[in-house]
Design a protein around this motif. Structure first.
Motif, PDB file in Angstrom:
ATOM      1  N   GLY A  15      28.461 -30.768   9.827  1.00 26.22           N
ATOM      2  CA  GLY A  15      29.544 -30.049   9.802  1.00 26.22           C
ATOM      3  C   GLY A  15      29.973 -29.768  11.071  1.00 26.22           C
ATOM      4  O   GLY A  15      31.310 -29.647  11.146  1.00 26.22           O
ATOM      5  N   ILE A  34      31.869 -22.805   8.020  1.00 23.79           N
ATOM      6  CA  ILE A  34      31.439 -21.498   7.078  1.00 23.79           C
ATOM      7  C   ILE A  34      29.768 -21.967   7.057  1.00 23.79           C
ATOM      8  O   ILE A  34      29.403 -22.973   6.581  1.00 23.79           O
ATOM      9  CB  ILE A  34      32.035 -21.603   5.703  1.00 23.79           C
ATOM     10  CG1 ILE A  34      33.332 -21.353   5.971  1.00 23.79           C
ATOM     11  CG2 ILE A  34      31.408 -20.599   4.824  1.00 23.79           C
ATOM     12  CD1 ILE A  34      34.334 -22.080   4.981  1.00 23.79           C
ATOM     13  N   ILE A  51      16.019 -18.714   6.797  1.00 26.85           N
ATOM     14  CA  ILE A  51      17.004 -19.724   6.577  1.00 26.85           C
ATOM     15  C   ILE A  51      17.022 -21.049   7.841  1.00 26.85           C
ATOM     16  O   ILE A  51      17.368 -20.659   8.705  1.00 26.85           O
ATOM     17  CB  ILE A  51      18.538 -19.261   6.657  1.00 26.85           C
ATOM     18  CG1 ILE A  51      18.730 -18.332   5.649  1.00 26.85           C
ATOM     19  CG2 ILE A  51      19.576 -20.419   6.465  1.00 26.85           C
ATOM     20  CD1 ILE A  51      19.843 -17.358   5.842  1.00 26.85           C
ATOM     21  N   SER A  55      19.117 -29.027  10.546  1.00 29.61           N
ATOM     22  CA  SER A  55      19.497 -28.928  11.881  1.00 29.61           C
ATOM     23  C   SER A  55      18.945 -28.322  12.790  1.00 29.61           C
ATOM     24  O   SER A  55      18.963 -28.431  14.099  1.00 29.61           O
ATOM     25  CB  SER A  55      21.149 -28.678  11.720  1.00 29.61           C
ATOM     26  OG  SER A  55      21.666 -29.688  10.985  1.00 29.61           O
ATOM     27  N   ALA A 199      29.482 -30.138   3.919  1.00 33.90           N
ATOM     28  CA  ALA A 199      28.457 -30.556   4.789  1.00 33.90           C
ATOM     29  C   ALA A 199      27.192 -29.612   4.741  1.00 33.90           C
ATOM     30  O   ALA A 199      26.708 -29.014   5.705  1.00 33.90           O
ATOM     31  CB  ALA A 199      29.131 -30.595   6.236  1.00 33.90           C
ATOM     32  N   PRO A 202      20.994 -30.762   2.266  1.00 34.78           N
ATOM     33  CA  PRO A 202      20.332 -30.990   0.718  1.00 34.78           C
ATOM     34  C   PRO A 202      20.980 -30.067  -0.298  1.00 34.78           C
ATOM     35  O   PRO A 202      20.576 -29.975  -1.251  1.00 34.78           O
ATOM     36  CB  PRO A 202      18.972 -30.668   1.195  1.00 34.78           C
ATOM     37  CG  PRO A 202      18.948 -29.821   2.616  1.00 34.78           C
ATOM     38  CD  PRO A 202      19.995 -30.271   3.182  1.00 34.78           C
ATOM     39  N   LYS A 263       5.844 -29.114  18.577  1.00 30.04           N
ATOM     40  CA  LYS A 263       6.148 -29.484  17.084  1.00 30.04           C
ATOM     41  C   LYS A 263       5.279 -30.632  16.530  1.00 30.04           C
ATOM     42  O   LYS A 263       5.358 -31.556  17.213  1.00 30.04           O
ATOM     43  CB  LYS A 263       7.497 -29.424  16.709  1.00 30.04           C
ATOM     44  CG  LYS A 263       7.703 -29.534  15.175  1.00 30.04           C
ATOM     45  CD  LYS A 263       9.344 -29.937  15.006  1.00 30.04           C
ATOM     46  CE  LYS A 263       9.678 -31.160  14.919  1.00 30.04           C
ATOM     47  NZ  LYS A 263      10.965 -31.752  14.339  1.00 30.04           N
ATOM     48  N   PHE A 343      16.700 -37.765   7.063  1.00 26.44           N
ATOM     49  CA  PHE A 343      15.689 -37.710   8.237  1.00 26.44           C
ATOM     50  C   PHE A 343      16.039 -38.417   9.174  1.00 26.44           C
ATOM     51  O   PHE A 343      15.176 -38.591  10.174  1.00 26.44           O
ATOM     52  CB  PHE A 343      14.380 -38.072   7.505  1.00 26.44           C
ATOM     53  CG  PHE A 343      13.947 -37.382   6.524  1.00 26.44           C
ATOM     54  CD1 PHE A 343      13.232 -36.112   6.799  1.00 26.44           C
ATOM     55  CD2 PHE A 343      14.084 -37.470   5.132  1.00 26.44           C
ATOM     56  CE1 PHE A 343      12.775 -35.166   5.861  1.00 26.44           C
ATOM     57  CE2 PHE A 343      13.469 -36.530   4.036  1.00 26.44           C
ATOM     58  CZ  PHE A 343      12.929 -35.259   4.461  1.00 26.44           C
ATOM     59  N   LYS A 347      20.483 -37.204  15.505  1.00 24.87           N
ATOM     60  CA  LYS A 347      20.929 -37.807  16.736  1.00 24.87           C
ATOM     61  C   LYS A 347      22.579 -37.921  16.653  1.00 24.87           C
ATOM     62  O   LYS A 347      23.050 -38.302  17.714  1.00 24.87           O
ATOM     63  CB  LYS A 347      20.294 -39.128  16.892  1.00 24.87           C
ATOM     64  CG  LYS A 347      20.490 -40.116  15.872  1.00 24.87           C
ATOM     65  CD  LYS A 347      19.333 -41.380  15.921  1.00 24.87           C
ATOM     66  CE  LYS A 347      18.066 -41.045  15.815  1.00 24.87           C
ATOM     67  NZ  LYS A 347      17.996 -40.534  14.151  1.00 24.87           N
TER      68      LYS A 347
HETATM   69  C1  LIG Z   1      11.479 -31.895   9.213  1.00 30.09           C
HETATM   70  C2  LIG Z   1      12.777 -32.922   9.855  1.00 30.09           C
HETATM   71  C3  LIG Z   1      12.584 -33.857  10.923  1.00 30.09           C
HETATM   72  C4  LIG Z   1      13.843 -34.563  11.207  1.00 30.09           C
HETATM   73  N1  LIG Z   1      13.709 -35.071  12.514  1.00 30.09           N
HETATM   74  C5  LIG Z   1      14.849 -35.796  12.785  1.00 30.09           C
HETATM   75  C6  LIG Z   1      14.852 -36.387  14.309  1.00 30.09           C
HETATM   76  O1  LIG Z   1      13.752 -36.740  14.804  1.00 30.09           O
HETATM   77  N2  LIG Z   1      15.826 -37.288  14.785  1.00 30.09           N
HETATM   78  C7  LIG Z   1      17.030 -37.373  14.088  1.00 30.09           C
HETATM   79  O2  LIG Z   1      18.312 -37.797  14.402  1.00 30.09           O
HETATM   80  N3  LIG Z   1      17.331 -36.531  12.492  1.00 30.09           N
HETATM   81  C8  LIG Z   1      16.224 -35.992  12.254  1.00 30.09           C
HETATM   82  N4  LIG Z   1      15.972 -35.231  10.893  1.00 30.09           N
HETATM   83  C9  LIG Z   1      17.448 -35.369   9.996  1.00 30.09           C
HETATM   84  C10 LIG Z   1      18.337 -34.427  10.465  1.00 30.09           C
HETATM   85  O3  LIG Z   1      17.825 -32.984  10.845  1.00 30.09           O
HETATM   86  C11 LIG Z   1      19.272 -34.413   9.318  1.00 30.09           C
HETATM   87  O4  LIG Z   1      19.534 -35.414   8.874  1.00 30.09           O
HETATM   88  C12 LIG Z   1      20.396 -33.326   9.814  1.00 30.09           C
HETATM   89  O5  LIG Z   1      20.326 -32.343  10.606  1.00 30.09           O
HETATM   90  C13 LIG Z   1      21.257 -33.018   8.511  1.00 30.09           C
HETATM   91  O6  LIG Z   1      22.276 -32.296   8.943  1.00 30.09           O
HETATM   92  P1  LIG Z   1      23.421 -31.802   7.836  1.00 30.09           P
HETATM   93  O7  LIG Z   1      24.401 -31.225   8.475  1.00 30.09           O
HETATM   94  O8  LIG Z   1      23.630 -32.857   6.951  1.00 30.09           O
HETATM   95  O9  LIG Z   1      22.571 -30.701   6.976  1.00 30.09           O
HETATM   96  P2  LIG Z   1      21.754 -29.348   7.309  1.00 30.09           P
HETATM   97  O10 LIG Z   1      21.082 -29.232   8.745  1.00 30.09           O
HETATM   98  O11 LIG Z   1      20.941 -28.927   6.254  1.00 30.09           O
HETATM   99  O12 LIG Z   1      23.035 -28.087   7.383  1.00 30.09           O
HETATM  100  C14 LIG Z   1      23.563 -27.654   6.121  1.00 30.09           C
HETATM  101  C15 LIG Z   1      23.979 -26.382   6.513  1.00 30.09           C
HETATM  102  O13 LIG Z   1      24.685 -25.793   5.349  1.00 30.09           O
HETATM  103  C16 LIG Z   1      24.376 -24.406   5.014  1.00 30.09           C
HETATM  104  N5  LIG Z   1      24.666 -24.103   3.819  1.00 30.09           N
HETATM  105  C17 LIG Z   1      23.944 -24.703   2.795  1.00 30.09           C
HETATM  106  N6  LIG Z   1      24.540 -23.986   1.572  1.00 30.09           N
HETATM  107  C18 LIG Z   1      25.397 -23.222   1.919  1.00 30.09           C
HETATM  108  C19 LIG Z   1      26.297 -22.086   1.331  1.00 30.09           C
HETATM  109  N7  LIG Z   1      26.297 -21.959  -0.271  1.00 30.09           N
HETATM  110  N8  LIG Z   1      26.849 -21.303   1.814  1.00 30.09           N
HETATM  111  C20 LIG Z   1      26.752 -21.355   3.415  1.00 30.09           C
HETATM  112  N9  LIG Z   1      26.364 -22.282   3.947  1.00 30.09           N
HETATM  113  C21 LIG Z   1      25.553 -23.013   3.504  1.00 30.09           C
HETATM  114  C22 LIG Z   1      22.954 -24.145   5.694  1.00 30.09           C
HETATM  115  O14 LIG Z   1      22.871 -23.020   6.006  1.00 30.09           O
HETATM  116  C23 LIG Z   1      23.098 -25.528   6.899  1.00 30.09           C
HETATM  117  O15 LIG Z   1      23.224 -24.597   7.889  1.00 30.09           O
HETATM  118  C24 LIG Z   1      15.155 -34.377  10.483  1.00 30.09           C
HETATM  119  C25 LIG Z   1      14.964 -33.672   9.363  1.00 30.09           C
HETATM  120  C26 LIG Z   1      13.733 -33.138   8.927  1.00 30.09           C
HETATM  121  C27 LIG Z   1      13.956 -32.189   7.831  1.00 30.09           C
END
Ligand SMILES: Cc1cc2nc3c(=O)[nH]c(=O)nc-3n(C[C@H](O)[C@H](O)[C@H](O)COP(=O)(O)OP(=O)(O)OC[C@H]3O[C@@H](n4cnc5c(N)ncnc54)[C@H](O)[C@@H]3O)c2cc1C
Length: 753
Positions: A15, A34, A51, A55, A199, A202, A263, A343, A347
């Motif tokens: 996002g 948001i 929460i 990320s 965005a 999960p 970690k 996962f 990056k």
């Molecule tokens: C344990 C772990 C280790 C990882 N290690 C690595 C790594 O070493 N290197 C790497 O490149 N990637 C790694 N990843 C992957 C990476 O962290 C994720 O792929 C990436 O951060 C996902 O980003 P995102 O924006 O899709 O989702 P998220 O980070 O899950 O963000 C989604 C956002 O949506 C918000 N949200 C959800 N529902 C609502 C709602 N109804 N109203 C308002 N807000 C809402 C949440 O609060 C959140 O901030 C790892 C993942 C995990 C779980």
């Protein structure tokens, strides 16, 4: 650029990156970001409450090595920014990683670097020791980033750029029939925008379900457990420069951050939680003991450091290859998804947003469109082999690994695990029965080789449906316009390349027929070219990416007086006019793409150039080079001219036309991958030579009215061929090019004015 407003739900990696990229292309658009997380301006400690999305973290691994060429390219682009641009570089540490692999050397499926001895291991991780059973390798390129700190810094940059941060929980979407018009918040507030991007990591599939959206995203939600421990000052000094320690089949231990926190990820337990719940990431850690056992085993000096965080953190994972989902939602308007980090998504914080923006604007090109659209073709190279829950209701125990599945979902595909040759770093053919872990690491040349030599791709989608979708998308876009000066030097060099040297031409010199082919050259960056080096601006989606110049027609509509001349500023307008799915006589599917180019000078349109390309499916299994046929005498004709193109002449023509297509200069590629017997002479070069012969017998500076031509078979470097031209009949002259083996390479008709 019109200022189109954007509302992004979720301020995680995807996002936030999207918000910044939209700001770049829409400098004064209203952008709302948001998230249920508090604003960085009010929160003091990230993860202070429950929460904790993916990320937000102590540290994330940054690496460019991927088995998939697409992700390798994407990650290299991101890595460059991690190294060079603030605020990203301020939080990035190039620590390298060390891999302690329990498998025997012969069994090692992945080589994550160069083998190292115990001495180096003990230097990297002081006061540690390792059982004899481990093979240890080191790679100095990867690093890690202080994730939450960096995310917060980037979020502040976004807010400084006028991006509005809205803290609160979204509970629904606003609609005008099938058009999404905004987001409904729990506190009753409504945020409307032209385009809406989900965005939510999960939470995305559960949210869509809650909003009653029928489209489903093929995905799983899976989790990883982690424990963070805090070092004292002495311990910090000892371990602060350690590399990341990766233990395939167990997890990773990250170097300490500036708060002295280490970690430990346990990657042995993935399970799918209830996706409708907002509390996907929790502070429970059912595998806490396993995390601690890993720390005790690998860094025994830290056995009793205090635990500060226990986590179980989730990500949206697509099946089967962990591709992202960056896509419009079918049948709904103005609603998009950018999620599925699987996962490995963190990056890409510095650059993934650019791709999301292109997707929204309809300018995202293959292979990305195909990899990331809902229902697209997954990458051939799963990113991690162990993260997918497999089977239904099943608890699978691979050695020490447990994989739990979401009840009721029995669609998870089984991933065929490929084993790799340790020395060559190439995959061994065929699936292997043993479980492998973590990351497949290749160097780029090997990736290319693998792609073109093993047959693992899924069956291609029909050429007809791909062509019609491609045509619809392309025709909804504005034509490409390109204005340039017809400079004297280019004509001078082209003439030298054709062995028809002329002094440096003066302004006003007429451009000979077809010589415009050396102007308006493509200008893609190297990383945007196809795997065969060809320009991809008009490529249909994969698998139809192997381009061949098929033919076309040209008309000099303005005649000689108002024609193209050196010194003019000319605008080329290109439209895609045709994309048709066809089959060859041998039954192979292909897509025929037609473009129309209009070249306009101060008098109006001077030349119309319609050309067709054939796009065959990319090569999965390399072809054997064809043998030279038996030589036969050349045919006779009224006018003839012979050519033997050398590698130098073909190289010079490629350079002049800024054409990176490997079939014209890379003999190894031609012979070992594409099955050509040598480098291939350019279609446009043959066309120019054909028309030059006609000019030479029709008064030199004369322009034809029209030329039609068709390439019928490749002509090769180092082989003699002959242009044979008949007498003009009723203003039309037939021309053909024949090689030394009687094969016709091109046929054409030139119509005089
Ligand atoms: C344990 C772990 C280790 C990882 N290690 C690595 C790594 O070493 N290197 C790497 O490149 N990637 C790694 N990843 C992957 C990476 O962290 C994720 O792929 C990436 O951060 C996902 O980003 P995102 O924006 O899709 O989702 P998220 O980070 O899950 O963000 C989604 C956002 O949506 C918000 N949200 C959800 N529902 C609502 C709602 N109804 N109203 C308002 N807000 C809402 C949440 O609060 C959140 O901030 C790892 C993942 C995990 C779980």
């Amino acid at each position: 650029m019109t200022e189109i407003s954007l509302a992004i739900l979720g301020a995680g990696t995807f996002g936030l990156s999207t918000a910044l990229a939209w700001r770049k292309t829409h400098p004064s658009a209203r952008i709302s970001l948001i998230d249920v997380k508090p604003s960085p301006l009010v929160r003091t400690e990230v993860n202070a409450n429950n929460i904790i999305p993916a990320s937000e973290d102590v540290g994330k691994i940054i690496r460019a090595a991927y088995a998939s060429p697409e992700y390798a390219q994407l990650a290299s682009e991101a890595l460059e920014i991690w190294h060079s641009e603030s605020p990203y570089r301020d939080y990035f540490h190039q620590s390298g990683w060390v891999v302690a692999n329990e498998l025997t050397e012969a069994e090692i499926s992945i080589t994550e670097g160069n083998p190292i001895g115990r001495e180096r291991y003990e230097e990297a991780f002081p006061a540690s020791s390792l059982d004899d059973g481990y093979v240890i390798t080191e790679d100095t390129e990867p690093g890690w980033v202080e994730a939450s700190k960096c995310l917060e810094a980037v979020l502040r940059v976004a807010m400084d750029q006028g991006i509005e941060y809205v803290s609160g929980e979204a509970v629904g979407l606003l609609w005008q029939e099938s058009r999404c018009t905004g987001i409904k918040m729990r506190d009753g507030k409504e945020i409307s925008a032209e385009n809406i991007v989900l965005a939510m990591g999960p939470w995305t599939p559960g949210f869509l379900q809650k909003c009653g959206v029928a489209a489903s995203i093929p995905c799983e939600v899976a989790g990883v457990t982690a424990v963070s421990v805090k070092l004292d000052e002495n311990e910090y000094r000892t371990y602060k420069d350690m590399p990341i320690l990766m233990i395939p089949g167990a997890g990773e231990i990250m170097p300490p951050d500036r708060n002295r926190i280490i970690k430990i990820n346990n990657t042995t337990a993935f399970y799918a939680p209830d996706i409708s719940s907002l509390k996907i990431s929790t502070q429970e850690n059912p595998y806490f003991e396993e995390n601690m056992a890993m720390l005790r085993k690998f860094l025994p000096a830290l056995s009793s450091v205090p635990v500060v965080v226990r986590r179980h953190c989730f990500d949206m994972v697509t099946t089967p290859a962990q591709d992202f989902v960056i896509s419009a939602i079918p049948e709904l308007e103005h609603l998009f998804v950018a999620a599925g980090g699987s996962f490995h998504g963190w990056k890409f914080l510095p650059n993934i947003g650019r791709y999301v923006v292109k997707m929204i604007e309809g300018t995202l090109h293959p292979p990305w469109t195909e990899l990331w659209r809902i229902g697209g073709t997954p990458s051939e190279h799963p990113i991690h082999l162990e993260v997918m829950p497999r089977g239904s209701h099943a608890t699978v125990d691979f050695r020490r690994r447990r994989v739990y599945c979401q009840p009721g979902n029995n669609n998870s595909p089984t991933i065929n695990l490929t084993s790799f040759d340790h020395k060559s770093r190439l995959p061994r053919p065929g699936p292997s029965s043993h479980d492998v872990t973590s990351l497949a690491v290749f160097t780029m040349p090997h990736i290319t080789r693998r792609l073109y030599t093993t047959a693992t791709s899924s069956s291609p989608t029909s050429a007809i449906s791909i062509a019609s979708q491609f045509l619809a998308t392309s025709q909804s876009l504005p034509p490409l316009k390109h204005t340039q000066l017809l400079d004297a030097n280019q004509l001078h060099l082209l003439s030298a390349t054709l062995s028809r040297p002329i002094p440096l031409p003066q302004g006003g010199t007429p451009l000979p027929a077809c010589y415009h082919l050396a102007y308006f050259t493509p200008s893609q960056r190297e990383q945007d070219l196809g795997r065969d080096g060809s320009d991809t601006t008009f490529n249909p989606p994969r698998p139809f990416t192997r381009r061949m110049w098929a033919g076309g027609e040209l008309e000099w509509v303005a005649g000689k007086e108002k024609g193209l001349k050196i010194g003019q500023r000319v605008t080329e307008t290109t439209r895609l006019v045709k994309a048709e799915g066809k089959r060859t006589r041998a039954g192979e599917e292909m897509v025929v793409v037609g473009v129309e180019k209009e070249l306009e000078n101060e008098f109006g349109v001077a030349v119309v150039d319609r050309r067709n390309w054939i796009f065959r499916p990319e090569i999965i299994v390399s072809k054997e080079p064809a043998h030279k046929p038996v030589e036969v005498p050349f045919p006779h004709g009224k006018y003839t001219r012979e050519f033997t193109q050398t590698p130098v002449s073909l190289f010079r023509f490629s350079a002049l036309t800024f054409n990176g297509h490997k079939i014209h200069y890379d003999k190894e590629w031609c012979r070992q991958i594409e099955g050509h017997r040598d480098i291939v002479v350019h279609g446009p070069l043959n066309l120019i030579n054909m028309v030059d012969l006609w000019r030479d017998f029709n008064g030199g500076e004369v322009l034809p009215r029209k030329v039609t031509y068709r390439a019928t078979s490749p002509l090769y470097g180092g082989e003699k061929y002959r242009i044979v031209m008949d007498e003009e009949k009723g203003k039309v002259t037939d021309v053909k090019i024949v090689d030394s083996y009687g094969q016709i390479g091109m046929v054409g008709q030139i119509e005089s004015v």
